[in-house]
Write an enzyme that holds these catalytic residues in place. Sequence first.
Site, short mmCIF file in Angstrom:
data_model
loop_
_atom_site.label_atom_id
_atom_site.label_comp_id
_atom_site.label_asym_id
_atom_site.label_seq_id
_atom_site.Cartn_x
_atom_site.Cartn_y
_atom_site.Cartn_z
N ARG B 340 0.92 -1.39 0.11
CA ARG B 340 0.03 0.00 0.03
C ARG B 340 0.82 1.14 -0.02
O ARG B 340 0.43 2.22 -0.55
CB ARG B 340 -1.03 0.09 1.08
N LEU B 473 -7.04 -8.16 10.48
CA LEU B 473 -8.04 -9.05 10.72
C LEU B 473 -7.34 -10.34 11.68
O LEU B 473 -7.74 -10.60 12.69
CB LEU B 473 -8.98 -9.63 9.67
#
Lengths: 247, 669
Positions: B340, B473
């Site tokens: 990212r 997560l």
Amino acid sequence: MNITLKVWRQKNNNERGRFETYQVKDVSPDMSFLEMFDVLNEDLITEGKEPIAFDHDCREGICGMCSMYINGRPHGPLQGVTTCQLHMRSFKDGDTIVVEPWRAAAFPVIKDLAVDRTSFDRIMAAGGFVSVNTGNAQDANSILIPKTDADLAFEAAACIGCGACVAACKNSSAMLFVSAKVSQLALLPQGQVERHERVIKMVNQMDEEGFGSCTNTGACEAECPKNISVENIARLNREYLSAKIAK
Amino acid sequence: MTSSKLDARIPEGHMAEKWSKYRSTVHLVNPANKRHLEVIVVGSGLAGASAASSLAELGYKVKVFCFQDSARRAHSIAAQGGINAAKNYQNDGDSVYRLFYDTVKGGDYRSREANVHRLSEVSGNIIDQCVAQGVPFAREYGGLLSNRSFGGTQVQRTFYAAGQTGQQLLLGAYSALMRQVGMGTVTMYARHEMLDIVNIDGKCRGIIARNLITGELERHFGHAVLLCSGGYGNVFFLSTNAMGSNVTAAWKAHKKGAFFGNPCYTQIHPTCIPVSGDHQSKLTLMSESLRNDGRIWVPKKKEDAEAIRAGKLNPNDLKPEDRDYYLERRYPAFGNLVPRDVASRAAKERCDAGYGVNATGEAVFLDFAYNMKYRYGKVEATKQGIENPTEQQLFDFGKEVVKEKYGNLFDMYKQITGVDPYYNPMMIYPAVHYTMGGLWVDYNLMTTVPGLYALGEANFSDHGANRLGASALMQGLADGYFVIPYTIGDYLSHEIGTKAISTDHEAFVEAENGVKEKLNQLMNVKGTKSVDHFHKKLGKIMWEKCGMARNAAGLKEAITEIQELRKQFWADVRIPGGLNEFNPELEKAGRVADFLELGELMCMDALQRNESCGGHFREEYQTEEGEAMRDDENFAFVSAWERTGDNQWTMHKEELKFEYIKIAQRSYK
Ligand SMILES: Cc1cc2nc3c(=O)[nH]c(=O)nc-3n(C[C@H](O)[C@H](O)[C@H](O)COP(=O)(O)OP(=O)(O)OC[C@H]3O[C@@H](n4cnc5c(N)ncnc54)[C@H](O)[C@@H]3O)c2cc1C
Ligand code: SF4
Ligand code: FES
């Protein structure tokens, strides 16, 4: 655009509420419905008035927190869209929009447009789970699940617990919400062991919370922002019946 | 050298054996004693819900707090793309080591090896646990679990449930939590906000929380307190976080002795829906998974970019040879799937150079047309035995496949922008998304305050200077399901003799009075400007000077500006309504007051780190090609900030040693 808003104001659950009228000027069509409320609240604060209380958090249509009854429809005019994802391009210059909280005995008003939905949590606590303690699980791929079942279970599991189904129903029934969870777990092998117990406990709790009974009007499905199907209610009824017979 | 105030307590032994050895030797608490031990969990997201349910299953008495109206609405619900696990179900060469390696490399060699290795070891158990709970992950026709790719890796290890993975995982954890609530082992306090921790004799023993409906302050005792309160991206005002996401819980703990780790490490996500105007209240992510099938581009020629911006040229009409697929060009090995930080900077670089494609010049295209037709459409056509499909057929077939994979994201995009992404390329731009920094914790996830733990995004632990997609997560659930149930025993086994402390204890009274005073102070400013007014200003300073690119001069300016803004806030904020009622403006004010202090610390941290690494890009430190330039000799450490007075801090260093991975220049070329 310029919009006239008629908004339900209620100080708390003990006091009576009433509609107040507000003008919102220079609304951009790219604004979300809640961003329009932000602008209005900013104005109210500047004028020394109390802003309108409403629930919201993710503003992405997934947390289930937003809950406005807009022009007589939960979450407003669009099918499959939550209040927070509704944008002002769905309205026209000069429109008058009426905004109310969810209305149901099991969802008491906290303030203005915010209501208490903890009854949903209690229904979940009664049976909306598979009893599996952490650490007990077998390898994930040792449970094979046909894709069609997995997809159906997923569609039911997409419920965001917003309560629009209850707000839409003339009986304030919570059947669509409850049936979504019952269906998800009934469709999966993991849910089989507690299948009967689950449906009975969840339905009992639903009744205890004061939700009304289902008369199959289908209003819930029409207003559900996640397009949860009433077929789930039919499945719940079958599950309930077979659980009762098994008893 | 690591500061003497920091002990990471990493177990001895070979990397691959540390955790298993730790587990078999850690002190245990017997079941009879567990019933007398109380644990407070602040937060009901993946970290909080999984920790609370697992601890309650073990027999501890647990209280859970969240500020939303239900535990199910924690911000984890919004996670879209997926969760990583080293299952190697795809037989493509994945392993615990590879996930460990990818995560350390992805974090630009600024994370703690032992923690990351443990994370990767338990990753597979998470998937097993979630499936057992009935989480409906995506499956193949044979009934097996399906995987997709995420950035920064070359294997397919991401498990998903359409674009709603966080929702499904959280509902799984929430159902486990509700089960315990039903059994009476967990007491749930929704619409409660923790506003301070209570320390007694150097240990954390409870919290002060405000009932958000009545405004009442409450005291709660716990033998241990777990902060699972999420990330602080909203310090930027605009971010992909939910409106209520905040730093308050962590910040109050920081003020009471918990060191803050790497505050400047912020993740700017490359694919978000661009800002549309001043009214913007939040930004919406378009999941990284879209980069599996979407190609990112801007026009090659400036005049084409200008024409597109002016609405005179339809991007669909621009010939392939006139498009600059700049990620594929610059990073051929990873292409559109670079991490990212790299993708975000590359988008900024193109837009700054004048190739942006929307009215503000701050957007690039994410285009599905090619893969829709020629990847999926072709396959479907072949399946159906159509030899020479028309373009329309290819499109129709491909559209169905794309719809199944990303339908909800495409709908969301259309709903927000009014443009249909099946027919037009999406426009995207980077936005603040995640904070790698957070409360400093040791291997046990304990902060520098004994008995106070931090889990999930609230801690600094596993992602170094940049988090890989689908790893938050994994970390939240690893911390809650599989780490804390063991590591908390190490502490609580010494607490079995401690009786529940009365909340009349002077430490509770004092803490409550402190909170009351702060709230009164806020209400009594009675100024002229709304909370949002200050929040937006802070966000602008942070975004411009401590955002995607930072430099020393800008950071120094930012620090002065934030100090000034903080003064204005305390002199001129207006909070309508009263203290003892449901008052969302007051809640916001408290959170912004904390952001106004955190912002300064983030800038200080960014200023001391004279290198570029991961999400922290200092313009002074870049290679000739514009890539981040690390300085391993001087900056291979975690900065852990101790608060020494009002907006005064001392920095401590935890040296990072890389024993099992060779530290190298991160390359995705
Ligand atoms: C849009 C979006 C998409 C994402 N997609 C992915 C993805 O695909 N894969 C991935 O791995 N990661 C993803 N992430 C990141 C990931 O979702 C989060 O990092 C993670 O869910 C955080 O979980 P958590 O349990 O630490 O905190 P959260 O889920 O944020 O929970 C915080 C909890 O703390 C409570 N709380 C906070 N402060 C207080 C207080 N003072 N008092 C009481 N309660 C408090 C809240 O009520 C809430 O219950 C995404 C993030 C965003 C924003
Ligand atoms: S069934 Fe639909 S309307 Fe009812 S709570 Fe779930 S998402 Fe909301
Ligand atoms: S605010 Fe989360 S669904 Fe609307």
